[in-house]
Scaffold this motif. Structure first.
Motif, PDB file in Angstrom:
ATOM      1  N   TYR A 177       0.852  -1.190   0.000  1.00 42.70           N
ATOM      2  CA  TYR A 177       0.000   0.000   0.000  1.00 42.70           C
ATOM      3  C   TYR A 177       0.891   1.245   0.000  1.00 42.70           C
ATOM      4  CZ  TYR A 177      -4.033  -2.898   1.395  1.00 42.70           C
ATOM      5  OH  TYR A 177      -5.034  -3.826   1.447  1.00 42.70           O
ATOM      6  N   VAL A 178       0.557   2.215  -0.866  1.00 39.87           N
ATOM      7  CA  VAL A 178       1.311   3.466  -0.939  1.00 39.87           C
ATOM      8  C   VAL A 178       0.335   4.628  -0.835  1.00 39.87           C
ATOM      9  CG1 VAL A 178       2.823   4.923  -2.343  1.00 39.87           C
ATOM     10  CG2 VAL A 178       3.104   2.431  -2.387  1.00 39.87           C
ATOM     11  N   LEU A 179       0.655   5.578   0.041  1.00 40.34           N
ATOM     12  CA  LEU A 179      -0.179   6.761   0.226  1.00 40.34           C
ATOM     13  C   LEU A 179       0.653   8.001  -0.098  1.00 40.34           C
ATOM     14  CD1 LEU A 179      -3.106   7.224   1.191  1.00 40.34           C
ATOM     15  CD2 LEU A 179      -2.204   7.665   3.471  1.00 40.34           C
ATOM     16  N   VAL A 180       0.161   8.832  -0.999  1.00 39.50           N
ATOM     17  CA  VAL A 180       0.853  10.070  -1.366  1.00 39.50           C
ATOM     18  C   VAL A 180       0.312  11.199  -0.493  1.00 39.50           C
ATOM     19  CG1 VAL A 180       1.373  11.692  -3.214  1.00 39.50           C
ATOM     20  CG2 VAL A 180       1.210   9.252  -3.721  1.00 39.50           C
ATOM     21  N   GLY A 181       1.197  11.798   0.305  1.00 39.24           N
ATOM     22  CA  GLY A 181       0.795  12.848   1.244  1.00 39.24           C
ATOM     23  C   GLY A 181       0.684  14.204   0.556  1.00 39.24           C
ATOM     24  N   ILE A 182      -0.472  14.497  -0.012  1.00 41.18           N
ATOM     25  CA  ILE A 182      -0.675  15.730  -0.783  1.00 41.18           C
ATOM     26  C   ILE A 182      -0.270  16.964   0.035  1.00 41.18           C
ATOM     27  CG2 ILE A 182      -2.356  17.151  -2.000  1.00 41.18           C
ATOM     28  CD1 ILE A 182      -1.889  14.483  -3.362  1.00 41.18           C
ATOM     29  N   GLY A 183      -0.751  17.025   1.287  1.00 39.43           N
ATOM     30  CA  GLY A 183      -0.421  18.173   2.129  1.00 39.43           C
ATOM     31  C   GLY A 183       1.064  18.286   2.400  1.00 39.43           C
ATOM     32  N   ALA A 184       1.740  17.155   2.559  1.00 40.33           N
ATOM     33  CA  ALA A 184       3.189  17.153   2.781  1.00 40.33           C
ATOM     34  C   ALA A 184       3.922  17.610   1.526  1.00 40.33           C
ATOM     35  CB  ALA A 184       3.659  15.767   3.192  1.00 40.33           C
ATOM     36  N   LEU A 185       3.479  17.137   0.360  1.00 41.88           N
ATOM     37  CA  LEU A 185       4.124  17.493  -0.906  1.00 41.88           C
ATOM     38  C   LEU A 185       4.091  18.998  -1.138  1.00 41.88           C
ATOM     39  CD1 LEU A 185       4.040  14.446  -1.305  1.00 41.88           C
ATOM     40  CD2 LEU A 185       2.969  14.799  -3.536  1.00 41.88           C
ATOM     41  N   ASP A 186       2.955  19.605  -0.831  1.00 44.07           N
ATOM     42  CA  ASP A 186       2.784  21.031  -1.106  1.00 44.07           C
ATOM     43  C   ASP A 186       3.434  21.931  -0.061  1.00 44.07           C
ATOM     44  OD1 ASP A 186       1.538  20.701  -3.527  1.00 44.07           O
ATOM     45  OD2 ASP A 186      -0.494  20.778  -2.736  1.00 44.07           O
ATOM     46  N   ARG A 187       4.068  21.326   0.945  1.00 45.73           N
ATOM     47  CA  ARG A 187       4.894  22.085   1.901  1.00 45.73           C
ATOM     48  C   ARG A 187       6.374  21.726   1.740  1.00 45.73           C
ATOM     49  NH1 ARG A 187       2.644  24.544   6.769  1.00 45.73           N
ATOM     50  NH2 ARG A 187       0.395  24.748   6.465  1.00 45.73           N
ATOM     51  N   ASP A 188       6.749  21.132   0.622  1.00 52.07           N
ATOM     52  CA  ASP A 188       8.140  20.741   0.403  1.00 52.07           C
ATOM     53  C   ASP A 188       8.951  21.981   0.006  1.00 52.07           C
ATOM     54  OD1 ASP A 188      10.599  19.720  -0.402  1.00 52.07           O
ATOM     55  OD2 ASP A 188       9.739  18.028  -1.495  1.00 52.07           O
ATOM     56  N   PRO A 189       9.957  22.371   0.805  1.00 54.09           N
ATOM     57  CA  PRO A 189      10.745  23.571   0.487  1.00 54.09           C
ATOM     58  C   PRO A 189      11.538  23.436  -0.808  1.00 54.09           C
ATOM     59  CG  PRO A 189      11.737  22.368   2.319  1.00 54.09           C
ATOM     60  CD  PRO A 189      10.410  21.728   2.056  1.00 54.09           C
ATOM     61  N   ALA A 190      11.751  22.215  -1.284  1.00 54.96           N
ATOM     62  CA  ALA A 190      12.443  22.036  -2.557  1.00 54.96           C
ATOM     63  C   ALA A 190      11.595  22.522  -3.725  1.00 54.96           C
ATOM     64  CB  ALA A 190      12.802  20.561  -2.757  1.00 54.96           C
ATOM     65  N   ARG A 191      10.274  22.607  -3.520  1.00 51.99           N
ATOM     66  CA  ARG A 191       9.370  23.075  -4.576  1.00 51.99           C
ATOM     67  C   ARG A 191       8.815  24.465  -4.273  1.00 51.99           C
ATOM     68  NH1 ARG A 191       7.318  25.217  -7.747  1.00 51.99           N
ATOM     69  NH2 ARG A 191       5.987  24.632  -9.514  1.00 51.99           N
ATOM     70  N   PHE A 192       8.524  24.745  -3.009  1.00 53.69           N
ATOM     71  CA  PHE A 192       7.945  26.029  -2.616  1.00 53.69           C
ATOM     72  C   PHE A 192       8.800  26.648  -1.513  1.00 53.69           C
ATOM     73  CE2 PHE A 192       4.325  23.426  -4.083  1.00 53.69           C
ATOM     74  CZ  PHE A 192       3.858  24.245  -5.109  1.00 53.69           C
ATOM     75  N   PRO A 193       9.584  27.683  -1.824  1.00 51.91           N
ATOM     76  CA  PRO A 193      10.421  28.323  -0.811  1.00 51.91           C
ATOM     77  C   PRO A 193       9.587  28.823   0.367  1.00 51.91           C
ATOM     78  CG  PRO A 193      10.992  29.082  -3.023  1.00 51.91           C
ATOM     79  CD  PRO A 193       9.741  28.291  -3.162  1.00 51.91           C
ATOM     80  N   ASP A 194      10.157  28.706   1.565  1.00 52.50           N
ATOM     81  CA  ASP A 194       9.470  29.132   2.785  1.00 52.50           C
ATOM     82  C   ASP A 194       8.041  28.591   2.796  1.00 52.50           C
ATOM     83  OD1 ASP A 194       9.043  30.363   5.197  1.00 52.50           O
ATOM     84  OD2 ASP A 194       8.957  32.403   4.402  1.00 52.50           O
ATOM     85  N   PRO A 195       7.862  27.263   2.717  1.00 52.22           N
ATOM     86  CA  PRO A 195       6.548  26.674   2.462  1.00 52.22           C
ATOM     87  C   PRO A 195       5.535  26.843   3.579  1.00 52.22           C
ATOM     88  CG  PRO A 195       8.116  24.969   3.053  1.00 52.22           C
ATOM     89  CD  PRO A 195       8.898  26.239   2.918  1.00 52.22           C
ATOM     90  N   ASP A 196       6.015  27.109   4.807  1.00 54.60           N
ATOM     91  CA  ASP A 196       5.086  27.245   5.924  1.00 54.60           C
ATOM     92  C   ASP A 196       4.535  28.665   6.065  1.00 54.60           C
ATOM     93  OD1 ASP A 196       5.358  24.543   6.643  1.00 54.60           O
ATOM     94  OD2 ASP A 196       7.196  24.981   7.758  1.00 54.60           O
ATOM     95  N   ARG A 197       4.879  29.528   5.118  1.00 56.48           N
ATOM     96  CA  ARG A 197       4.356  30.899   5.104  1.00 56.48           C
ATOM     97  C   ARG A 197       3.147  30.953   4.172  1.00 56.48           C
ATOM     98  NH1 ARG A 197       5.749  35.136   1.707  1.00 56.48           N
ATOM     99  NH2 ARG A 197       7.491  33.872   0.945  1.00 56.48           N
ATOM    100  N   PHE A 198       2.039  31.457   4.677  1.00 54.28           N
ATOM    101  CA  PHE A 198       0.820  31.641   3.880  1.00 54.28           C
ATOM    102  C   PHE A 198       0.939  32.975   3.147  1.00 54.28           C
ATOM    103  CE2 PHE A 198      -3.773  33.012   3.711  1.00 54.28           C
ATOM    104  CZ  PHE A 198      -4.185  32.064   2.786  1.00 54.28           C
ATOM    105  N   ASP A 199       1.073  32.917   1.831  1.00 57.32           N
ATOM    106  CA  ASP A 199       1.366  34.107   1.026  1.00 57.32           C
ATOM    107  C   ASP A 199       0.500  34.083  -0.227  1.00 57.32           C
ATOM    108  OD1 ASP A 199       2.363  36.218  -0.406  1.00 57.32           O
ATOM    109  OD2 ASP A 199       4.375  35.382  -0.655  1.00 57.32           O
ATOM    110  N   ILE A 200      -0.540  34.913  -0.259  1.00 59.16           N
ATOM    111  CA  ILE A 200      -1.502  34.878  -1.357  1.00 59.16           C
ATOM    112  C   ILE A 200      -0.936  35.450  -2.658  1.00 59.16           C
ATOM    113  CG2 ILE A 200      -3.449  34.953   0.233  1.00 59.16           C
ATOM    114  CD1 ILE A 200      -3.860  37.899  -0.457  1.00 59.16           C
ATOM    115  N   ARG A 201       0.263  36.024  -2.598  1.00 60.63           N
ATOM    116  CA  ARG A 201       0.936  36.503  -3.820  1.00 60.63           C
ATOM    117  C   ARG A 201       1.911  35.458  -4.372  1.00 60.63           C
ATOM    118  NH1 ARG A 201       0.748  41.211  -0.571  1.00 60.63           N
ATOM    119  NH2 ARG A 201      -0.304  42.997  -1.553  1.00 60.63           N
TER     120      ARG A 201
END
Length: 393
Positions: free
Chosen positions: A302-326
């Protein structure tokens, strides 16, 4: 050899805010073998690059039949898109995509705005409300029920079933909700067959034919209606509520949006990335031995892809824990990736934009209600959100 991660040891904090735990896991590697408190083990993908590839990897099947498992709900509901692989998935999606068009979705805009306005009208005099019960829940449930042709008087019953199916309180309750819902859908489909064609989506699916004459069978219709109803409203409830919660807990971002309404689309996309309604995808199953993120995973796992974890990956989104609407949110995976990309993404985005714009216009001093009950987070790994969101104005 890396040890199995015991998710139960993270406690209630993990349900309330899983992102620091995902970050810690990601620092140790993009893929981990984890175990739930009930002993169930699976592989969890927390790296963006690895997760995006996994979502489109045909070696990771969606049908549990590839590992010799036949879930009991398959006999009750049938096989729907999320549990099908090519060529079955290709066939099913082709039959529904022809009816779930951008034109049909855009045609819903006036009705969605009307419903949103009516809900805001009903909320306004009290000066405070639970945003989930008063606004975020009723809007998408009315929209998807009207779209499919579900009678208005059945919505409350449907909500009870839906809650048990998406965030179950127990196996018995889950099973009973599945049985009741399946029987209801069978009766609804037969009623529509007898009544003849109308302009709702379920009637269109009943009569839909591919060029080669192919059409959905009875069990396939039931499974399709089930998926569209559940996925078409539960996720949008939490998209709306999470977006409002993210803005109210980041007042500088709320002020920026109020000052520049053109940031509305970016706000929806950033909320999807930062704290979207789907925390993990549904399970995938290894057809053969695969290597993901340097970890060798045997066939039949069984494999589960952690969507929420992926979208907080700093390798893809710098400073990922910052909520920035721009922020440039391109590449977020809130709606998935590959052949299982969310069919209802345009409808969810449309409802989210109209809902948020209406709330901002009608309630210029909207804020969290300090006298409201503490947030109760949805259980499980699938959905991300709170059961209630007390606000005032």
């Amino acid at each position: 050899m890396m040890s199995v991660i015991e998710l139960g040891e993270y406690g209630a904090d993990f349900t309330a805010n899983p992102y620091p735990y995902y970050a810690k896991l990601r620092e140790a590697g993009p893929v981990h073998e984890v175990r739930m408190p009930d002993g169930f083990q699976f592989w969890l993908v927390v790296g963006h690059e690895e997760g995006r590839a996994a979502l489109a990897d045909p070696r990771l099947a969606k049908s549990p039949s590839v590992i010799g498992v036949r879930p009991p709900e398959e006999d009750i509901i049938g096989v729907h898109l999320l549990a099908a692989d090519a060529p079955d998935h290709t066939r099913l999606r082709r039959l529904v995509t022809g009816e779930f068009t951008g034109r049909r979705v855009e045609g819903l805009r006036p009705r969605i705005q009307q419903l949103t306005t009516e809900l805001a009208d009903a909320m306004e005099p009290a000066g405070r409300a639970d945003l989930v019960d008063a606004f975020a829940y009723p809007l998408p449930i009315i929209v998807i029920c009207e779209l499919l042709g579900v009678p208005a008087e059945d919505r409350d019953t449907f909500r009870r079933w839906s809650n048990q199916l998406v965030t179950p309180t127990g196996d018995q309750e889950f099973g009973q909700a599945m049985v009741d819902f399946a029987a209801y859908l069978d009766a609804l489909i037969e009623d529509k067959r007898a009544a003849g064609p109308t302009d709702d989506l379920l009637s269109a699916l009943i009569t839909a034919r591919a060029e080669d004459g192919d059409r959905l069978s009875g069990p396939e219709l039931r499974a399709m209606a089930y998926l569209l109803l559940i996925a078409g409203h539960e996720t949008t409830v939490n998209l709306i509520a999470n977006t409002v919660r993210n803005l109210l807990t980041h007042p500088e971002q709320l002020a920026a949006l109020r000052a520049d309404p053109d940031l509305l689309d970016g706000t929806i996309e950033e909320s999807l990335r930062y704290d979207g309604p789907v925390e993990t995808g549904t399970f995938r199953f290894t057809r053969e031995a695969v290597t993901i993120g340097g970890r060798e995973i045997a066939a039949g796992q069984y494999v589960l892809v952690g969507i929420g974890a992926l979208d907080r990956d700093p390798a893809r989104f710098p400073d990922p824990d910052r909520f920035d609407i721009r922020r440039d949110t391109r590449g977020h995976l809130a709606f998935g990736h590959g052949i299982h990309y969310c069919l209802g993404a345009p409808l969810a985005r449309l409802e989210g934009r109209i809902a948020l714009r209406t709330l901002l216009d009608r309630f210029p001093d909207l804020e969290l209600d300090p006298e409201g009950e503490p947030w109760e987070w949805l259980p499980g790994l699938l959905m991300r959100g709170v059961r209630h969101l007390p606000v005032r104005w």
